[in-house]
Write a protein that holds these residues in place. Structure first.
Motif, PDB file in Angstrom:
ATOM      1  N   ASP A  63      20.784   2.907  25.921  1.00  0.00           N
ATOM      2  CA  ASP A  63      20.829   1.541  25.408  1.00  0.00           C
ATOM      3  C   ASP A  63      22.124   0.929  25.939  1.00  0.00           C
ATOM      4  OD1 ASP A  63      21.136  -0.808  24.008  1.00  0.00           O
ATOM      5  OD2 ASP A  63      20.817   0.066  22.029  1.00  0.00           O
ATOM      6  N   SER A  65      23.606  -1.712  25.386  1.00  0.00           N
ATOM      7  CA  SER A  65      24.448  -2.438  24.434  1.00  0.00           C
ATOM      8  C   SER A  65      25.336  -1.505  23.617  1.00  0.00           C
ATOM      9  CB  SER A  65      23.580  -3.273  23.487  1.00  0.00           C
ATOM     10  OG  SER A  65      22.809  -2.454  22.626  1.00  0.00           O
ATOM     11  N   SER A  67      28.332   0.741  23.845  1.00  0.00           N
ATOM     12  CA  SER A  67      29.464   0.993  24.741  1.00  0.00           C
ATOM     13  C   SER A  67      29.767   2.483  24.891  1.00  0.00           C
ATOM     14  CB  SER A  67      30.705   0.267  24.217  1.00  0.00           C
ATOM     15  OG  SER A  67      31.827   0.561  25.012  1.00  0.00           O
ATOM     16  N   ARG A 108      21.663 -10.335  19.696  1.00  0.00           N
ATOM     17  CA  ARG A 108      20.840  -9.385  20.452  1.00  0.00           C
ATOM     18  C   ARG A 108      20.836  -9.745  21.928  1.00  0.00           C
ATOM     19  NH1 ARG A 108      15.020  -9.189  18.481  1.00  0.00           N
ATOM     20  NH2 ARG A 108      14.854  -7.744  20.252  1.00  0.00           N
ATOM     21  N   ALA A 111      24.287  -9.085  23.363  1.00  0.00           N
ATOM     22  CA  ALA A 111      24.578  -7.648  23.366  1.00  0.00           C
ATOM     23  C   ALA A 111      24.000  -6.963  24.595  1.00  0.00           C
ATOM     24  CB  ALA A 111      24.031  -6.995  22.098  1.00  0.00           C
ATOM     25  N   VAL A 112      22.819  -7.384  25.004  1.00  0.00           N
ATOM     26  CA  VAL A 112      22.188  -6.773  26.186  1.00  0.00           C
ATOM     27  C   VAL A 112      22.631  -7.473  27.467  1.00  0.00           C
ATOM     28  CG1 VAL A 112      20.000  -6.296  27.355  1.00  0.00           C
ATOM     29  CG2 VAL A 112      20.189  -5.986  24.869  1.00  0.00           C
ATOM     30  N   ASP A 115      27.208  -8.204  26.985  1.00  0.00           N
ATOM     31  CA  ASP A 115      27.970  -6.998  26.644  1.00  0.00           C
ATOM     32  C   ASP A 115      27.490  -5.816  27.477  1.00  0.00           C
ATOM     33  OD1 ASP A 115      29.106  -8.618  24.746  1.00  0.00           O
ATOM     34  OD2 ASP A 115      28.135  -7.668  23.027  1.00  0.00           O
ATOM     35  N   GLY A 116      26.178  -5.659  27.592  1.00  0.00           N
ATOM     36  CA  GLY A 116      25.630  -4.546  28.368  1.00  0.00           C
ATOM     37  C   GLY A 116      26.031  -4.615  29.827  1.00  0.00           C
ATOM     38  N   SER A 158      23.603 -16.698  28.296  1.00  0.00           N
ATOM     39  CA  SER A 158      23.995 -15.347  28.719  1.00  0.00           C
ATOM     40  C   SER A 158      23.952 -15.211  30.240  1.00  0.00           C
ATOM     41  CB  SER A 158      23.083 -14.301  28.072  1.00  0.00           C
ATOM     42  OG  SER A 158      21.764 -14.340  28.594  1.00  0.00           O
TER      43      SER A 158
END
Length: 253
Positions: A63, A65, A67, A108, A111-112, A115-116, A158
């Motif tokens: 996953d 997202s 870290s 969400r 996060a992907v 952040d991902g 994003s």
């Protein structure tokens, strides 16, 4: 004409079990690279195509997202096989105008998609620097990073951030022989774009200069180029694979 040969290279592909990511895995493996496919879970359609029957291809659950998980998994791959090419294809597409987007949907998406991308790019660069032989980092962006797409407030935000992130990281690490670039697909036939009904797909095709949607393979071809030594002097760029959609308003003849 140069032939793309990635023999002896090891690539990792996030979001690689379906859609564009799976097409990228097949293209890299066909060019001779060994590939670590990272995704939250295997995709049965990809398995049906025997993608994982190739001894050069392995699947790793991840996953992006998370870290800590990204740090652990990338370190394991780097120790076992090295990281020469990172294709960062994991993404999330949620619809909603601003007032229809709740906190959870916003987080969400970020996060992907942001952040991902940050976590996976950071670990890619970290290990490429330690290896001391350069490398290629290619992220899968979107035309939504260039212009708005009505009804997709979080997604477009994003992807706009991801586009400038690519430029910034490329600037910081070009001197180390690490090429950081992106592909910005337009409307591509994948499970992610199944949110559009048949009528909407036809309208979007009609608004595209070449009159059609693209394929995952066409995106993978562009990724293959940026992953090769043919792109050694290219840094911080985003190649639009969109049939000309972002060129402007298209009036059909």
């Amino acid at each position: 004409m140069s032939k793309i040969d990635l023999s002896g290279k090891h690539a990792l592909v996030t979001g690689g079990s379906s859609g564009i990511g799976a097409a990228v895995v097949r293209a890299l493996a066909a060019a001779g690279a060994s590939v670590s496919v990272m995704a939250r879970k295997p995709n049965h359609s990809a398995q049906d195509e025997k993608m994982y029957d190739n001894p050069k291809v392995e699947f790793i659950e991840l996953d992006v997202s998370d870290s800590k998980a990204v740090t652990r998994v990338f370190a394991d791959v780097a120790a076992r096989k090295g990281i020469d090419i990172s294709v960062l294809s994991a993404g999330l597409l949620l619809a909603g105008k601003l007032l229809d987007t709740d906190d959870e949907s916003w987080r969400r998406t970020m996060a992907v998609n942001l952040d991902g991308l940050f976590y996976t790019t950071r670990e890619s660069i970290r290990h490429m620097m330690a290896q001391g032989r350069g490398g290629k980092v290619v992220s899968i962006g979107s035309i939504s990073g260039y212009r708005g797409n009505q009804g997709f407030a979080a997604y477009c935000t994003s992807k706009g951030g991801a586009l400038n992130f690519t430029r910034q990281v490329a600037m910081d690490y070009a001197a180390h022989g690490i090429n950081v670039n992106a592909i910005a697909p337009g409307f591509i036939y994948t499970s992610m774009t199944d949110i559009y009904d048949k009528e909407t797909k036809a309208k979007l095709a009609a608004q595209t200069p070449d009159g059609k949607w693209g394929t995952s393979q066409q995106v993978a071809d562009a990724v293959l180029f940026l992953s090769s030594n043919l792109a050694d002097h290219i840094h911080g760029q985003s190649i639009l694979v969109d049939g000309g959609w972002t060129l402007g308003v298209f009036a059909q003849p």
